[in-house]
Design an enzyme around this catalytic site. Sequence first.
Site, mmCIF file in Angstrom:
data_model
loop_
_atom_site.group_PDB
_atom_site.id
_atom_site.type_symbol
_atom_site.label_atom_id
_atom_site.label_comp_id
_atom_site.label_asym_id
_atom_site.label_seq_id
_atom_site.Cartn_x
_atom_site.Cartn_y
_atom_site.Cartn_z
ATOM 1 C CG ASP A 1 -1.814 -1.187 1.307
ATOM 2 O OD1 ASP A 1 -2.264 -1.649 0.256
ATOM 3 O OD2 ASP A 1 -2.022 -1.665 2.428
ATOM 4 C CG HIS B 1 -1.128 -2.083 -7.359
ATOM 5 N ND1 HIS B 1 -0.219 -2.603 -8.244
ATOM 6 C CD2 HIS B 1 -0.786 -2.580 -6.151
ATOM 7 C CE1 HIS B 1 0.626 -3.385 -7.600
ATOM 8 N NE2 HIS B 1 0.298 -3.393 -6.334
HETATM 9 P P1 GDP Z 1 -0.300 0.273 -3.786
HETATM 10 O O1 GDP Z 1 -0.976 -1.024 -3.512
HETATM 11 O O2 GDP Z 1 1.134 0.271 -3.372
HETATM 12 O O3 GDP Z 1 -0.481 0.742 -5.188
HETATM 13 O O4 GDP Z 1 -0.993 1.362 -2.852
HETATM 14 P P2 GDP Z 1 -2.562 1.584 -2.572
HETATM 15 O O5 GDP Z 1 -3.231 1.855 -3.821
HETATM 16 O O6 GDP Z 1 -3.095 0.507 -1.721
HETATM 17 O O7 GDP Z 1 -2.497 2.856 -1.618
HETATM 18 C C1 GDP Z 1 -2.014 4.062 -1.998
HETATM 19 C C2 GDP Z 1 -3.117 5.108 -1.799
HETATM 20 O O8 GDP Z 1 -2.548 6.359 -1.670
HETATM 21 C C3 GDP Z 1 -4.071 5.216 -2.966
HETATM 22 O O9 GDP Z 1 -5.342 5.583 -2.506
HETATM 23 C C4 GDP Z 1 -3.452 6.335 -3.808
HETATM 24 O O10 GDP Z 1 -4.404 7.016 -4.618
HETATM 25 C C5 GDP Z 1 -2.963 7.231 -2.735
HETATM 26 N N1 GDP Z 1 -1.766 7.997 -3.044
HETATM 27 C C6 GDP Z 1 -0.629 7.575 -3.673
HETATM 28 N N2 GDP Z 1 0.290 8.554 -3.645
HETATM 29 C C7 GDP Z 1 -0.268 9.591 -2.979
HETATM 30 C C8 GDP Z 1 0.226 10.870 -2.570
HETATM 31 O O11 GDP Z 1 1.352 11.246 -2.792
HETATM 32 N N3 GDP Z 1 -0.634 11.654 -1.854
HETATM 33 C C9 GDP Z 1 -1.892 11.274 -1.547
HETATM 34 N N4 GDP Z 1 -2.667 12.108 -0.864
HETATM 35 N N5 GDP Z 1 -2.370 10.075 -1.899
HETATM 36 C C10 GDP Z 1 -1.562 9.254 -2.597
#
Ligand code: GDP
Length: 424
Positions: free
Chosen positions: A13, A41
């Site tokens: 995440d 993701h």
């Molecule tokens: P992944 O599984 O590693 O792709 O991560 P997730 O999707 O589970 O969680 C990342 C969350 O953080 C998602 O809701 C993204 O839209 C959000 N996100 C990613 N980068 C940023 C950021 O720099 N700032 C903010 N506010 N949200 C972010």
Amino acid sequence: MPNCAIVGINWGDEGKGRMVDLIAQDYDIVVRYQGGGNAGHTVINEYGKFALHLLPSGIFRKGVVNILGNGVALDLENLLKEMETVRAKGVAITPENLKLSDRASLLLPWHRDLDALEEMRLADKKYGSTRQGIAPFYSDKYQKKTILAGELLHPAHLKEHLAQLLEWKNLTLTRVYGAPGYTMAQLDDWVERYGNAFRDYICDTGAVLRSASQNGKNILFEAQLGALRDLDYGICPYTTSSNAIAAYAPVGSGFPGAKLDKVVGVVKAYSTCVGEGPFTCEWFGEEAEALRQAGGEYGAKTGRPRRVGPVDLVATRYGVQVQAATSIALTKLDILSYMDQIPVCSHYLLDGSITDEFPFPAALPDAKPVIEYLPGWKCDISAVRTWDALPKEAHAYVEYIEAKIGCRIQYVSVGPDRDSIIIR
Ligand code: GDP
């Protein structure tokens, strides 16, 4: 442009999907090399907001070929649903831009059942599985008791093989767990509904990758979860059942000879963790709720509230090492803007000594975080797009992390949208 893997440094995440969506523009092929539909993701782009569980995050980019490699737990039921959701927003998904490895093993209906049955048996000692069948799937894969996707193209052989597996699996379902078994008619129906829908997508993706590489194309390898969930290097037994580390990317992609020129490790600016297991920096109560709310920390797959805490530099440095990261993307820096001072876990206290070494899993529950504080910047940084325009306190925070983990932070993400990025 060299080959690159985008991997998680922590518990998952971290924002890998967002980084793959951004970086995919420079690549011809995006390949998922491990894991299944058990984590999400999140990608936000011109088509909308998506929680991708199986589809590679390059699916939105025109001209990019997306591959699910042989290391993936190929869950056709979930994949079909996901394709319908993504297509409904206007994204084309065809055998031209999505290819499934003929050597990927299929997650079968009983894997989900067995996952849930075992978690119920474990009761308060449960692993915190998402119950998507991942652990039973990989156990069966290593016992050579799964179906390869390519077998869908050989129906007579498939039927015989499924009948053998059915007889064996029903023993476990009925005798060990006292649950109902499956019938061949149910499996035939499953193949008809899900298997046949993918016949045109299944091919020798290893050949696709090798030929692409020979023709100078660039390959992006996309990981699921993070280093601390890696089967061999994570916080056993609270890991996933596959290797999330970059070193596995060539094996799980179908291109074992691939050379990784770049490994971008994704780190969140604070810590989050879904599920059970030791989480040294965990916050509770109001402090935790404020960070959870600010970061919207609820699981993309399960909706479960994520456990939260300050950035853990001991765990992160370990993650950087096992991933052999060559650069870091630090995400969600904008979320910390509300804090007067920003806590960081700089060391662990274990058995009366300060340590920077990430402990063996059995010792991890005894580790206590040593917390230091850095000044907050207390202003909205979500519109900032250049390093120089960030407040000096944010510079200090990023540089502090960089020095402690020993890897350059090349990307700083300040929002979920594709362009909310600072590239140093
Ligand atoms: P992944 O599984 O590693 O792709 O991560 P997730 O999707 O589970 O969680 C990342 C969350 O953080 C998602 O809701 C993204 O839209 C959000 N996100 C990613 N980068 C940023 C950021 O720099 N700032 C903010 N506010 N949200 C972010």
